[in-house]
Design a protein around this motif. Structure first.
Motif, PDB file in Angstrom:
ATOM      1  N   VAL A  71       2.080 -11.579  -2.613  1.00  0.00           N
ATOM      2  CA  VAL A  71       1.231 -10.926  -1.621  1.00  0.00           C
ATOM      3  C   VAL A  71       1.059  -9.461  -2.010  1.00  0.00           C
ATOM      4  CG1 VAL A  71       1.019 -10.242   0.798  1.00  0.00           C
ATOM      5  CG2 VAL A  71       1.952 -12.497   0.203  1.00  0.00           C
ATOM      6  N   ALA A  72      -0.168  -8.962  -1.902  1.00  0.00           N
ATOM      7  CA  ALA A  72      -0.446  -7.549  -2.144  1.00  0.00           C
ATOM      8  C   ALA A  72      -0.768  -6.872  -0.820  1.00  0.00           C
ATOM      9  CB  ALA A  72      -1.604  -7.391  -3.121  1.00  0.00           C
ATOM     10  N   ASP A  81      -8.465  -9.100  -6.286  1.00  0.00           N
ATOM     11  CA  ASP A  81      -7.058  -9.053  -5.881  1.00  0.00           C
ATOM     12  C   ASP A  81      -6.345 -10.353  -6.261  1.00  0.00           C
ATOM     13  OD1 ASP A  81      -6.860  -6.498  -4.955  1.00  0.00           O
ATOM     14  OD2 ASP A  81      -7.086  -6.991  -2.834  1.00  0.00           O
ATOM     15  N   ARG A  82      -7.044 -11.452  -6.149  1.00  0.00           N
ATOM     16  CA  ARG A  82      -6.445 -12.729  -6.568  1.00  0.00           C
ATOM     17  C   ARG A  82      -6.142 -12.700  -8.065  1.00  0.00           C
ATOM     18  NH1 ARG A  82      -8.256 -17.774  -8.452  1.00  0.00           N
ATOM     19  NH2 ARG A  82     -10.416 -17.039  -8.506  1.00  0.00           N
ATOM     20  N   LEU A  83      -7.091 -12.184  -8.844  1.00  0.00           N
ATOM     21  CA  LEU A  83      -6.878 -12.051 -10.289  1.00  0.00           C
ATOM     22  C   LEU A  83      -5.672 -11.165 -10.572  1.00  0.00           C
ATOM     23  CD1 LEU A  83      -7.858 -12.284 -13.271  1.00  0.00           C
ATOM     24  CD2 LEU A  83      -9.340 -10.314 -12.808  1.00  0.00           C
ATOM     25  N   ALA A  84      -5.572 -10.038  -9.860  1.00  0.00           N
ATOM     26  CA  ALA A  84      -4.471  -9.098 -10.084  1.00  0.00           C
ATOM     27  C   ALA A  84      -3.124  -9.715  -9.725  1.00  0.00           C
ATOM     28  CB  ALA A  84      -4.710  -7.820  -9.288  1.00  0.00           C
ATOM     29  N   ARG A  85      -3.075 -10.411  -8.603  1.00  0.00           N
ATOM     30  CA  ARG A  85      -1.809 -11.023  -8.176  1.00  0.00           C
ATOM     31  C   ARG A  85      -1.366 -12.095  -9.161  1.00  0.00           C
ATOM     32  NH1 ARG A  85      -2.113 -13.966  -4.123  1.00  0.00           N
ATOM     33  NH2 ARG A  85      -4.364 -13.994  -3.746  1.00  0.00           N
ATOM     34  N   ASN A  86      -2.312 -12.918  -9.636  1.00  0.00           N
ATOM     35  CA  ASN A  86      -1.965 -13.933 -10.636  1.00  0.00           C
ATOM     36  C   ASN A  86      -1.496 -13.287 -11.935  1.00  0.00           C
ATOM     37  OD1 ASN A  86      -2.516 -16.179  -9.040  1.00  0.00           O
ATOM     38  ND2 ASN A  86      -4.666 -16.293  -9.679  1.00  0.00           N
ATOM     39  N   ALA A  87      -2.114 -12.147 -12.287  1.00  0.00           N
ATOM     40  CA  ALA A  87      -1.712 -11.444 -13.504  1.00  0.00           C
ATOM     41  C   ALA A  87      -0.267 -10.964 -13.388  1.00  0.00           C
ATOM     42  CB  ALA A  87      -2.653 -10.271 -13.766  1.00  0.00           C
ATOM     43  N   VAL A  88       0.055 -10.302 -12.283  1.00  0.00           N
ATOM     44  CA  VAL A  88       1.419  -9.807 -12.104  1.00  0.00           C
ATOM     45  C   VAL A  88       2.410 -10.960 -12.100  1.00  0.00           C
ATOM     46  CG1 VAL A  88       2.988  -8.614 -10.523  1.00  0.00           C
ATOM     47  CG2 VAL A  88       0.685  -7.717 -10.915  1.00  0.00           C
ATOM     48  N   ASP A  89       2.041 -12.069 -11.481  1.00  0.00           N
ATOM     49  CA  ASP A  89       2.929 -13.230 -11.436  1.00  0.00           C
ATOM     50  C   ASP A  89       3.252 -13.716 -12.848  1.00  0.00           C
ATOM     51  OD1 ASP A  89       4.470 -15.186 -10.203  1.00  0.00           O
ATOM     52  OD2 ASP A  89       2.801 -16.589 -10.057  1.00  0.00           O
ATOM     53  N   THR A 111       9.260  -4.703  -6.236  1.00  0.00           N
ATOM     54  CA  THR A 111       9.460  -4.875  -4.799  1.00  0.00           C
ATOM     55  C   THR A 111       8.151  -5.012  -4.038  1.00  0.00           C
ATOM     56  OG1 THR A 111      11.482  -3.565  -4.958  1.00  0.00           O
ATOM     57  CG2 THR A 111      10.528  -3.865  -2.759  1.00  0.00           C
ATOM     58  N   ARG A 112       7.125  -4.262  -4.444  1.00  0.00           N
ATOM     59  CA  ARG A 112       5.875  -4.241  -3.680  1.00  0.00           C
ATOM     60  C   ARG A 112       4.680  -4.305  -4.627  1.00  0.00           C
ATOM     61  NH1 ARG A 112       5.627   1.156  -0.524  1.00  0.00           N
ATOM     62  NH2 ARG A 112       3.950   0.118   0.634  1.00  0.00           N
ATOM     63  N   LEU A 113       3.628  -4.989  -4.191  1.00  0.00           N
ATOM     64  CA  LEU A 113       2.321  -4.937  -4.819  1.00  0.00           C
ATOM     65  C   LEU A 113       1.361  -4.333  -3.799  1.00  0.00           C
ATOM     66  CD1 LEU A 113       2.068  -8.472  -6.502  1.00  0.00           C
ATOM     67  CD2 LEU A 113       2.974  -6.351  -7.465  1.00  0.00           C
ATOM     68  N   ILE A 114       0.533  -3.399  -4.251  1.00  0.00           N
ATOM     69  CA  ILE A 114      -0.345  -2.678  -3.330  1.00  0.00           C
ATOM     70  C   ILE A 114      -1.761  -2.653  -3.881  1.00  0.00           C
ATOM     71  CG2 ILE A 114      -0.772  -0.492  -2.146  1.00  0.00           C
ATOM     72  CD1 ILE A 114       2.212   0.164  -2.581  1.00  0.00           C
ATOM     73  N   SER A 115      -2.700  -3.092  -3.072  1.00  0.00           N
ATOM     74  CA  SER A 115      -4.116  -3.012  -3.419  1.00  0.00           C
ATOM     75  C   SER A 115      -4.777  -1.976  -2.520  1.00  0.00           C
ATOM     76  CB  SER A 115      -4.788  -4.377  -3.219  1.00  0.00           C
ATOM     77  OG  SER A 115      -6.196  -4.271  -3.318  1.00  0.00           O
ATOM     78  N   ASP A 148      -6.454  -0.133  -7.966  1.00  0.00           N
ATOM     79  CA  ASP A 148      -7.683   0.160  -7.248  1.00  0.00           C
ATOM     80  C   ASP A 148      -8.662  -0.993  -7.417  1.00  0.00           C
ATOM     81  OD1 ASP A 148     -10.059   1.262  -6.207  1.00  0.00           O
ATOM     82  OD2 ASP A 148     -10.532   2.185  -8.151  1.00  0.00           O
ATOM     83  N   ARG A 149      -8.920  -1.708  -6.331  1.00  0.00           N
ATOM     84  CA  ARG A 149      -9.866  -2.819  -6.374  1.00  0.00           C
ATOM     85  C   ARG A 149     -11.305  -2.353  -6.148  1.00  0.00           C
ATOM     86  NH1 ARG A 149      -7.657  -3.212  -1.207  1.00  0.00           N
ATOM     87  NH2 ARG A 149      -9.222  -2.961   0.449  1.00  0.00           N
ATOM     88  N   GLY A 150     -11.467  -1.062  -5.749  1.00  0.00           N
ATOM     89  CA  GLY A 150     -12.799  -0.576  -5.406  1.00  0.00           C
ATOM     90  C   GLY A 150     -13.642  -0.213  -6.611  1.00  0.00           C
ATOM     91  N   GLN A 151     -13.020   0.420  -7.628  1.00  0.00           N
ATOM     92  CA  GLN A 151     -13.784   0.851  -8.793  1.00  0.00           C
ATOM     93  C   GLN A 151     -13.146   0.448 -10.115  1.00  0.00           C
ATOM     94  OE1 GLN A 151     -15.031   4.937  -8.630  1.00  0.00           O
ATOM     95  NE2 GLN A 151     -15.789   4.953 -10.732  1.00  0.00           N
ATOM     96  N   LEU A 152     -11.821   0.625 -10.260  1.00  0.00           N
ATOM     97  CA  LEU A 152     -11.193   0.351 -11.545  1.00  0.00           C
ATOM     98  C   LEU A 152     -11.302  -1.113 -11.946  1.00  0.00           C
ATOM     99  CD1 LEU A 152      -9.510   1.184 -13.991  1.00  0.00           C
ATOM    100  CD2 LEU A 152      -7.458   0.721 -12.632  1.00  0.00           C
TER     101      LEU A 152
END
Length: 484
Positions: A71-72, A81-89, A111-115, A148-152
């Motif tokens: 969870v982010a 965000d789904r792509l990012a979470r799967n990547a970190v996993d 400990t934490r994932l933050i979007s 950053d899910r908005g631009q990066l």
């Protein structure tokens, strides 16, 4: 490049390399945030890259694979965000096995994932406001990875595909690995931290390329090329010193670190320290500038004085006792049994290097001028590669085939090493020049890494590796020995 005799150079100054890549790079300098308080040589193969078969299959998310349960915080539940979470996993699954195997240490997931959205309402992450923070970073105080899910993420995904997002997050988790190993602290320089993290990302992508990642797949041809192109995109600007706060490295040094991890594993990454970086880094220190009698920037490569100076440096490195120097002609002519390449071509029958001055000038144009150029060094290096073929002919080596292409890239790297600033050559490297070589070798067609007919290996990774072999060796013999 730098011309030691400024009176011989006509034309205005220009800055080599630029554009949106540098704008994004400037925003990524805070990759690691804290709050105050080369392996054994491997036998070369034309069909392999770092020991893996060169493949051209699909790269990106595996179809039909269930998403991670990670969870982010702050997520909008969207695709990126789904792509990012799967990547970190996947990255954490790699380190769960690799950290104990390589370092006899347990890996603890972050400990934490933050979007967050840098274009939206400001929130505070790692004691920093997110408004305009086009970034991804690891925050040591709360052991979190944020993006950053908005631009990066949209910029990376749109420019290079989803694996670019995976690459950036693999780099950030690499910082978490550093802190768990205790190999960095508040006194560790930024460049050491970032080179290690690039290297750790490379070791992860080796695991992906071997087919081990649950959510992602990677070809070692076009797929790996896109990862290296991402590192080029987020490189430091040409004016950034390697000792500057937040320095990550130029494209050549970032790609080198990634290749160390991909080829030699995380143990090689852990050996990156201040001494190793200062010995290897090609990015100048802050405040280094050429003497006042030198001209730097993007030289006019089709200028007669520039061509004469280049020829002097080529003769210095490729001259062989008893061999006849190839003549350089300012025109392309048909050559028996050889395809003519542009903007430079070598004809073995006449021992001449022909030039298409108009095309050479276009290639040598700085990228920000919008004329399709890559910069002066890329143009000079393509000419140097054809001159290297003349030396190979004098040594009795074949001039066609993939081994020739790699040998040529390696020898062009040797030439580049001889014109490093401070070595007295009439032409000398300027900041950003080696990045131009990386860009050229990652392009679909690379003359730097091509045989006499323009043919070469489809793997940009392998091309850059061969060039780096020559640059690191600084002499021709290792190139002739390795690439046979």
């Amino acid at each position: 490049m730098t011309f030691r005799n400024k009176r011989a150079v006509r034309g205005g100054r220009a800055t080599a390399l630029g554009g949106v890549a540098l704008a994004v790079a400037a925003l990524l300098v805070g990759c690691t945030r804290t709050v105050d308080g080369t392996g054994a040589a491997e036998r070369w193969s034309a069909t392999k890259v770092a020991g893996l078969d060169i493949t051209t299959g699909e790269s990106g998310p595996r179809p039909g694979e269930p998403d991670t349960r990670l969870v982010a915080e702050g997520s909008d539940g969207g695709e990126l965000d789904r792509l990012a979470r799967n990547a970190v996993d996947d990255v954490q699954k790699y380190w769960a096995d690799e950290l104990p195997a390589a370092f006899d240490r347990r890996f603890d997931p972050v400990t934490r994932l933050i979007s967050y959205d840098s274009t939206g309402p400001e929130v505070t992450v790692c004691n920093t406001g997110t408004a305009g923070a086009v970034n991804a970073f690891y925050c040591a105080p709360d052991d979190s990875v944020a993006w950053d899910r908005g631009q990066l993420l949209p910029t990376l995904n749109d420019s290079f595909g989803p694996m670019a997002v995976v690459a950036v997050l693999a780099h950030e988790v690499g910082h978490a690995v550093q802190f768990q190993l205790g190999s960095v602290d508040g006194q560790t320089s930024s460049i050491v931290k970032e080179q290690q993290a690039d290297c750790y990302a490379g070791s992860f992508f080796r695991w992906v390329a071997e087919g081990n990642a649950p959510h992602f797949q990677l070809s070692t041809g076009p797929g790996l090329n896109q990862i290296l192109a991402t590192l080029f995109f987020i490189r430091d600007g040409a004016g950034t010193g390697f000792d500057a706060e937040g320095a990550h490295g130029n494209a050549f040094d970032r790609v080198s670190a990634f290749q160390f991890g991909f080829g030699d594993g995380p143990e090689r990454c852990a050996r990156i320290d201040d001494t190793e970086v200062r010995r290897r880094i090609t990015q100048p220190a802050s405040g280094q500038s050429p003497p006042t009698d030198e001209v730097t920037g993007n030289l006019p490569v089709d200028d007669p004085d520039s061509l004469l100076a280049m020829q002097e440096t080529l003769r210095a490195v490729f001259d062989r006792s008893g061999a006849r120097w190839p003549a350089i002609r300012q025109a392309l002519s048909p050559c028996p049994e050889v395809a003519v390449t542009t903007p430079a071509s070598y004809c073995p029958a006449t021992n001449t290097v022909g030039l298409d001055l108009a095309e050479l000038g276009r290639l040598g144009t700085a990228p920000e001028r919008g004329e399709g150029g890559m910069g002066d060094f890329a143009a000079f290096a393509e000419v140097a590669s054809r001159y290297a073929l003349a030396r190979q002919q004098a040594e009795g080596y074949p001039l066609t085939g993939l081994a020739t292409a790699q040998r040529t890239a390696c020898m062009t790297g040797v030439w580049a090493a001889t014109i490093v600033a401070g070595r007295g050559a009439v032409l000398q490297l300027s900041p950003g020049d080696l990045d131009e070589a990386v860009a050229e070798m990652l392009a679909p067609r690379s003359l730097i890494a091509a045989d006499v007919n323009g043919g070469g290996i489809p793997s940009g990774f392998a091309r850059v590796e061969a060039f780096r072999d020559g640059f690191s060796a600084g002499e021709i013999a290792p190139c002739l020995e390795k690439y046979r």
